[in-house]
Design a protein around this motif. Structure first.
Motif, PDB file in Angstrom:
ATOM      1  N   TYR A 408     -43.049 -25.522 -29.196  1.00 14.59           N
ATOM      2  CA  TYR A 408     -42.961 -25.304 -27.742  1.00 14.59           C
ATOM      3  C   TYR A 408     -43.681 -24.020 -27.399  1.00 14.59           C
ATOM      4  O   TYR A 408     -43.243 -22.931 -27.768  1.00 14.59           O
ATOM      5  CB  TYR A 408     -41.494 -25.241 -27.329  1.00 14.59           C
ATOM      6  CG  TYR A 408     -41.238 -25.256 -25.839  1.00 14.59           C
ATOM      7  CD1 TYR A 408     -41.338 -26.433 -25.108  1.00 14.59           C
ATOM      8  CD2 TYR A 408     -40.866 -24.084 -25.166  1.00 14.59           C
ATOM      9  CE1 TYR A 408     -41.076 -26.451 -23.740  1.00 14.59           C
ATOM     10  CE2 TYR A 408     -40.606 -24.090 -23.811  1.00 14.59           C
ATOM     11  CZ  TYR A 408     -40.714 -25.281 -23.099  1.00 14.59           C
ATOM     12  OH  TYR A 408     -40.455 -25.292 -21.746  1.00 14.59           O
ATOM     13  N   ILE A 409     -44.803 -24.146 -26.713  1.00 11.84           N
ATOM     14  CA  ILE A 409     -45.654 -22.996 -26.430  1.00 11.84           C
ATOM     15  C   ILE A 409     -45.627 -22.698 -24.930  1.00 11.84           C
ATOM     16  O   ILE A 409     -45.983 -23.545 -24.106  1.00 11.84           O
ATOM     17  CB  ILE A 409     -47.111 -23.258 -26.869  1.00 11.84           C
ATOM     18  CG1 ILE A 409     -47.158 -23.614 -28.352  1.00 11.84           C
ATOM     19  CG2 ILE A 409     -47.981 -22.054 -26.564  1.00 11.84           C
ATOM     20  CD1 ILE A 409     -46.746 -22.497 -29.273  1.00 11.84           C
ATOM     21  N   VAL A 410     -45.194 -21.486 -24.568  1.00 10.57           N
ATOM     22  CA  VAL A 410     -45.142 -21.058 -23.172  1.00 10.57           C
ATOM     23  C   VAL A 410     -46.337 -20.157 -22.878  1.00 10.57           C
ATOM     24  O   VAL A 410     -46.653 -19.260 -23.673  1.00 10.57           O
ATOM     25  CB  VAL A 410     -43.823 -20.316 -22.871  1.00 10.57           C
ATOM     26  CG1 VAL A 410     -43.805 -19.831 -21.420  1.00 10.57           C
ATOM     27  CG2 VAL A 410     -42.634 -21.229 -23.143  1.00 10.57           C
ATOM     28  N   MET A 411     -47.000 -20.407 -21.769  1.00  6.65           N
ATOM     29  CA  MET A 411     -48.168 -19.622 -21.362  1.00  6.65           C
ATOM     30  C   MET A 411     -48.193 -19.562 -19.846  1.00  6.65           C
ATOM     31  O   MET A 411     -47.391 -20.212 -19.177  1.00  6.65           O
ATOM     32  CB  MET A 411     -49.446 -20.263 -21.905  1.00  6.65           C
ATOM     33  CG  MET A 411     -49.704 -21.667 -21.377  1.00  6.65           C
ATOM     34  SD  MET A 411     -50.977 -22.570 -22.315  1.00  6.65           S
ATOM     35  CE  MET A 411     -50.025 -23.002 -23.795  1.00  6.65           C
ATOM     36  N   ASP A 412     -49.118 -18.803 -19.289  1.00  9.98           N
ATOM     37  CA  ASP A 412     -49.244 -18.796 -17.841  1.00  9.98           C
ATOM     38  C   ASP A 412     -49.952 -20.075 -17.398  1.00  9.98           C
ATOM     39  O   ASP A 412     -50.656 -20.733 -18.172  1.00  9.98           O
ATOM     40  CB  ASP A 412     -49.990 -17.559 -17.357  1.00  9.98           C
ATOM     41  CG  ASP A 412     -51.434 -17.515 -17.835  1.00  9.98           C
ATOM     42  OD1 ASP A 412     -52.301 -18.105 -17.187  1.00  9.98           O
ATOM     43  OD2 ASP A 412     -51.681 -16.883 -18.890  1.00  9.98           O
ATOM     44  N   TRP A 413     -49.758 -20.432 -16.119  1.00 11.41           N
ATOM     45  CA  TRP A 413     -50.267 -21.695 -15.591  1.00 11.41           C
ATOM     46  C   TRP A 413     -51.788 -21.781 -15.693  1.00 11.41           C
ATOM     47  O   TRP A 413     -52.346 -22.827 -16.015  1.00 11.41           O
ATOM     48  CB  TRP A 413     -49.810 -21.878 -14.155  1.00 11.41           C
ATOM     49  CG  TRP A 413     -50.321 -23.103 -13.458  1.00 11.41           C
ATOM     50  CD1 TRP A 413     -51.051 -23.146 -12.316  1.00 11.41           C
ATOM     51  CD2 TRP A 413     -50.111 -24.472 -13.841  1.00 11.41           C
ATOM     52  NE1 TRP A 413     -51.316 -24.457 -11.957  1.00 11.41           N
ATOM     53  CE2 TRP A 413     -50.749 -25.287 -12.875  1.00 11.41           C
ATOM     54  CE3 TRP A 413     -49.449 -25.088 -14.898  1.00 11.41           C
ATOM     55  CZ2 TRP A 413     -50.755 -26.675 -12.940  1.00 11.41           C
ATOM     56  CZ3 TRP A 413     -49.450 -26.483 -14.973  1.00 11.41           C
ATOM     57  CH2 TRP A 413     -50.102 -27.259 -14.007  1.00 11.41           C
ATOM     58  N   GLY A 414     -52.475 -20.689 -15.431  1.00 16.82           N
ATOM     59  CA  GLY A 414     -53.925 -20.708 -15.523  1.00 16.82           C
ATOM     60  C   GLY A 414     -54.402 -21.031 -16.927  1.00 16.82           C
ATOM     61  O   GLY A 414     -55.324 -21.837 -17.115  1.00 16.82           O
ATOM     62  N   SER A 415     -53.773 -20.434 -17.929  1.00 14.88           N
ATOM     63  CA  SER A 415     -54.136 -20.718 -19.316  1.00 14.88           C
ATOM     64  C   SER A 415     -53.815 -22.160 -19.680  1.00 14.88           C
ATOM     65  O   SER A 415     -54.560 -22.815 -20.417  1.00 14.88           O
ATOM     66  CB  SER A 415     -53.412 -19.766 -20.263  1.00 14.88           C
ATOM     67  OG  SER A 415     -53.780 -18.426 -20.016  1.00 14.88           O
ATOM     68  N   MET A 416     -52.710 -22.664 -19.139  1.00 18.22           N
ATOM     69  CA  MET A 416     -52.331 -24.045 -19.427  1.00 18.22           C
ATOM     70  C   MET A 416     -53.340 -25.021 -18.831  1.00 18.22           C
ATOM     71  O   MET A 416     -53.704 -26.020 -19.469  1.00 18.22           O
ATOM     72  CB  MET A 416     -50.925 -24.314 -18.891  1.00 18.22           C
ATOM     73  CG  MET A 416     -50.405 -25.701 -19.223  1.00 18.22           C
ATOM     74  SD  MET A 416     -48.632 -25.821 -18.851  1.00 18.22           S
ATOM     75  CE  MET A 416     -48.464 -27.599 -18.584  1.00 18.22           C
ATOM     76  N   LEU A 417     -53.801 -24.743 -17.615  1.00 17.48           N
ATOM     77  CA  LEU A 417     -54.809 -25.610 -17.007  1.00 17.48           C
ATOM     78  C   LEU A 417     -56.063 -25.664 -17.868  1.00 17.48           C
ATOM     79  O   LEU A 417     -56.669 -26.731 -18.051  1.00 17.48           O
ATOM     80  CB  LEU A 417     -55.163 -25.106 -15.605  1.00 17.48           C
ATOM     81  CG  LEU A 417     -54.177 -25.431 -14.486  1.00 17.48           C
ATOM     82  CD1 LEU A 417     -54.608 -24.721 -13.209  1.00 17.48           C
ATOM     83  CD2 LEU A 417     -54.066 -26.930 -14.256  1.00 17.48           C
ATOM     84  N   LYS A 418     -56.472 -24.531 -18.382  1.00 15.45           N
ATOM     85  CA  LYS A 418     -57.667 -24.499 -19.229  1.00 15.45           C
ATOM     86  C   LYS A 418     -57.430 -25.251 -20.536  1.00 15.45           C
ATOM     87  O   LYS A 418     -58.310 -25.975 -21.014  1.00 15.45           O
ATOM     88  CB  LYS A 418     -58.063 -23.050 -19.505  1.00 15.45           C
ATOM     89  CG  LYS A 418     -58.515 -22.303 -18.254  1.00 15.45           C
ATOM     90  CD  LYS A 418     -58.749 -20.828 -18.532  1.00 15.45           C
ATOM     91  CE  LYS A 418     -59.111 -20.085 -17.248  1.00 15.45           C
ATOM     92  NZ  LYS A 418     -59.249 -18.621 -17.467  1.00 15.45           N
ATOM     93  N   ARG A 419     -56.230 -25.101 -21.100  1.00 15.57           N
ATOM     94  CA  ARG A 419     -55.948 -25.754 -22.374  1.00 15.57           C
ATOM     95  C   ARG A 419     -55.846 -27.268 -22.219  1.00 15.57           C
ATOM     96  O   ARG A 419     -56.140 -28.015 -23.158  1.00 15.57           O
ATOM     97  CB  ARG A 419     -54.652 -25.189 -22.967  1.00 15.57           C
ATOM     98  CG  ARG A 419     -54.402 -25.625 -24.404  1.00 15.57           C
ATOM     99  CD  ARG A 419     -53.402 -24.723 -25.091  1.00 15.57           C
ATOM    100  NE  ARG A 419     -53.242 -25.089 -26.493  1.00 15.57           N
ATOM    101  CZ  ARG A 419     -52.640 -24.329 -27.403  1.00 15.57           C
ATOM    102  NH1 ARG A 419     -52.149 -23.151 -27.046  1.00 15.57           N
ATOM    103  NH2 ARG A 419     -52.523 -24.742 -28.646  1.00 15.57           N
ATOM    104  N   MET A 420     -55.419 -27.742 -21.037  1.00 16.35           N
ATOM    105  CA  MET A 420     -55.352 -29.185 -20.796  1.00 16.35           C
ATOM    106  C   MET A 420     -56.680 -29.870 -21.086  1.00 16.35           C
ATOM    107  O   MET A 420     -56.721 -31.030 -21.495  1.00 16.35           O
ATOM    108  CB  MET A 420     -54.978 -29.461 -19.337  1.00 16.35           C
ATOM    109  CG  MET A 420     -53.541 -29.265 -18.976  1.00 16.35           C
ATOM    110  SD  MET A 420     -53.298 -29.682 -17.222  1.00 16.35           S
ATOM    111  CE  MET A 420     -51.678 -28.987 -16.943  1.00 16.35           C
TER     112      MET A 420
END
Length: 534
Positions: A408-420
């Motif tokens: 379970y990896i928590v990150m900021d939303w901007g980083s998550m959008l990029k990782r998607m």
């Protein structure tokens, strides 16, 4: 203590401390005057090019800066926006659109037909609806600066709807020089022709976005403002987005008058906001938002449909919606299938898979029997986007109970959008699954429903592949009437329960909160024209 109880107590303590003591007050700059609208978005619009991501905060940001050829009204009927009108010829296979007088980009250049052509091509390479449209486009051209001509292989009466839709990946118009940017890469500057200019010199990533009224914008001279249709009249000189990931901080700032509008107050703080006579809490979107558990179909274990079906069999939508919207069931609904409730496409087909008794032991066994070998399952979650974070926590707990080796990896939303967008293996920056949500309006039918696409590499993040779903979607686009479309909806839902491109997690209704002195707030989504300070 249950997770939601812990959340309530921590927020209550935090909010009380902030409201009761100046020592805890956030240091937010006061408005320079009544001509500035201060807004707290659902999250940071970390990816500024709204063509690159399906994030709704990025769409909302895009509507400030860019304009569209058409725009839907509150009834979801497309109306001319940048076009003065159009002519349809050759039995629906020729569309000739004429641009309005006075259209100008923020760099001072006029909007020309060739800008529209380039923008349409870039949009179609990113959007499901646009991709379907361009499958039947023989040619799109600009005979002159004010004319755009479409030559189609077959009639496509949904063309204005495609160009004026309200979901993610909007058909925004930008200068040709920017629209020629590789569609996999963000543009290097934001130059639109919308009612506000983006102030790149005042942008503070993760904290602030600033927009200035574009004095060169010419609103439509006719019609009434209704969602994306009608005149877009900017009554504020500036719009400032203040990014506040902490809900207690945002609530306190709204209570003290330091901000004017909070996009998505969490359910635990709604009673406090409703009790404040200076504030208005309002539901702008009656269709609601659909929670989504999206799998990465290119990586094990979720490249296996049997494992996806096993996870779906264990999903209890009430758990997810209760985490997001609380105990008040008027704020959410479960028993939601692959199309938004109330739409012509929604049906009861296959719903026993979601609505029947949950059997975790059977689901765990089914996962093992399908070949799961204990590999890590990376579920990414945003730490600064409460709604999605809450759904992610429920999904993570369920994965563990199903015997999945959760990472379970928590990150900021901007980083998550990029990782998607990463197709790497999870250990090299990819992922296995994530939770998000989609505006219900995008799931009324297959036209803009990105998550039900089965087009593999051309599909949105997760890259689901289902030739049958694609075949049915193509059939819907040419269906002769509503009855035929509804029949296709039944078949699509049946197939979706087999292929499981994603798991629907239910519908939640998200109120917004703003000062009562603001008038003219439009319905549907956060829009910044028409609104004024009384």
């Amino acid at each position: 203590m249950h997770r939601r109880d812990l959340l309530r107590s921590s927020l209550g303590a935090g909010l009380g401390a902030v409201l009761g003591s100046s020592l805890g007050a956030p240091q937010i700059a006061r408005a320079q005057g009544a001509r500035t609208l201060r807004f707290v978005p659902q999250a940071d619009a970390a990816i500024l090019d709204p063509m690159i991501t399906t994030g709704l905060v990025n769409r909302n940001h895009g509507f400030l800066v860019f304009d569209t050829l058409y725009g839907v009204d509150e009834n979801l009927d497309p109306q001319p926006q940048m076009v003065a009108g159009h002519v349809v010829e050759d039995g629906g296979k020729i569309w000739v659109m004429t641009l309005r007088d006075g259209l100008k980009f923020h760099d001072g250049e006029p909007v020309r037909g060739r800008d529209v052509v380039a923008s349409m091509k870039r949009w179609a390479s990113r959007d499901a609806f646009g991709n379907s449209l361009f499958n039947i486009v023989d040619e799109i051209s600009a005979p002159d600066d004010r004319t755009v001509r479409w030559r189609l292989k077959a009639p496509f009466p949904l063309l204005p709807l495609a160009l004026g839709k309200v979901g993610a990946i909007i058909a925004f118009i930008m200068p040709e020089r920017l629209a020629q940017t590789d569609s996999a890469m963000p543009v290097k500057e934001l130059v639109g022709s919308g009612p506000f200019r983006f102030k790149a010199d005042e942008h503070v990533p993760g904290a602030r976005l600033v927009y200035q009224r574009f004095d060169g914008y010419v609103p439509r001279p006719d019609g009434q403002a209704s969602m994306l249709a009608g005149p877009k009249i900017a009554n504020f000189d500036r719009v400032e987005w203040q990014v506040m990931p902490d809900p207690a901080t945002a609530a306190a700032a709204l209570q003290r008058g330091e901000i004017d509008w909070w996009d998505q107050p969490i359910v635990d703080l709604l009673p406090t906001l409703r009790a404040n006579k200076a504030l208005k809490v309002e539901l702008l979107d009656n269709i609601g938002n659909v929670g989504v558990l999206r799998f990465n179909h290119t990586q094990p274990p979720f490249d296996n449909a049997a494992i996806r079906r096993a996870v779906l069999s264990a999903i209890n939508q009430r758990d997810f919606m209760g985490a997001v919207a609380g105990d008040d069931s008027s704020m959410w609904r479960d028993k939601v299938g692959f199309f938004a409730p109330g739409s012509n496409m929604a049906s009861e087909e296959g719903m026993e898979a979601l609505n029947g008794p949950r059997d975790l032991a059977a689901a765990t066994k089914a996962i093992k029997d399908a070949g799961y070998k204990g590999e890590k399952v990376l579920l990414m979650a945003p730490g600064d986007f409460p709604v999605i974070g809450q759904m992610s926590e429920v999904a993570g707990e369920l994965f563990k109970r199903l015997g999945l080796n959760l990472d379970y990896i928590v990150m900021d939303w901007g980083s998550m959008l990029k990782r998607m967008n990463s197709r790497e293996t999870p250990d090299k920056g990819g992922y296995n699954a994530f939770c998000t949500y989609s505006a219900g309006v995008t799931q009324l039918n297959p036209s803009a429903h990105n998550f039900i696409r089965g087009s593999g590499d051309k599909a949105t993040f997760g890259w689901a592949r289902s030739p049958k779903l694609e075949e049915l979607r193509d059939a819907w686009l040419v269906a002769p009437d509503a009855a035929a479309q509804a029949k296709i909806g039944i078949e699509m839902q049946r197939q979706a329960f087999i292929d499981v491109p994603y798991v629907p997690l239910g519908v939640f209704y998200q109120p917004t909160a703003y000062k009562k002195e603001l008038t003219g707030v439009l319905r549907g989504l956060p829009l910044f024209w028409n609104v004024r300070r009384a």
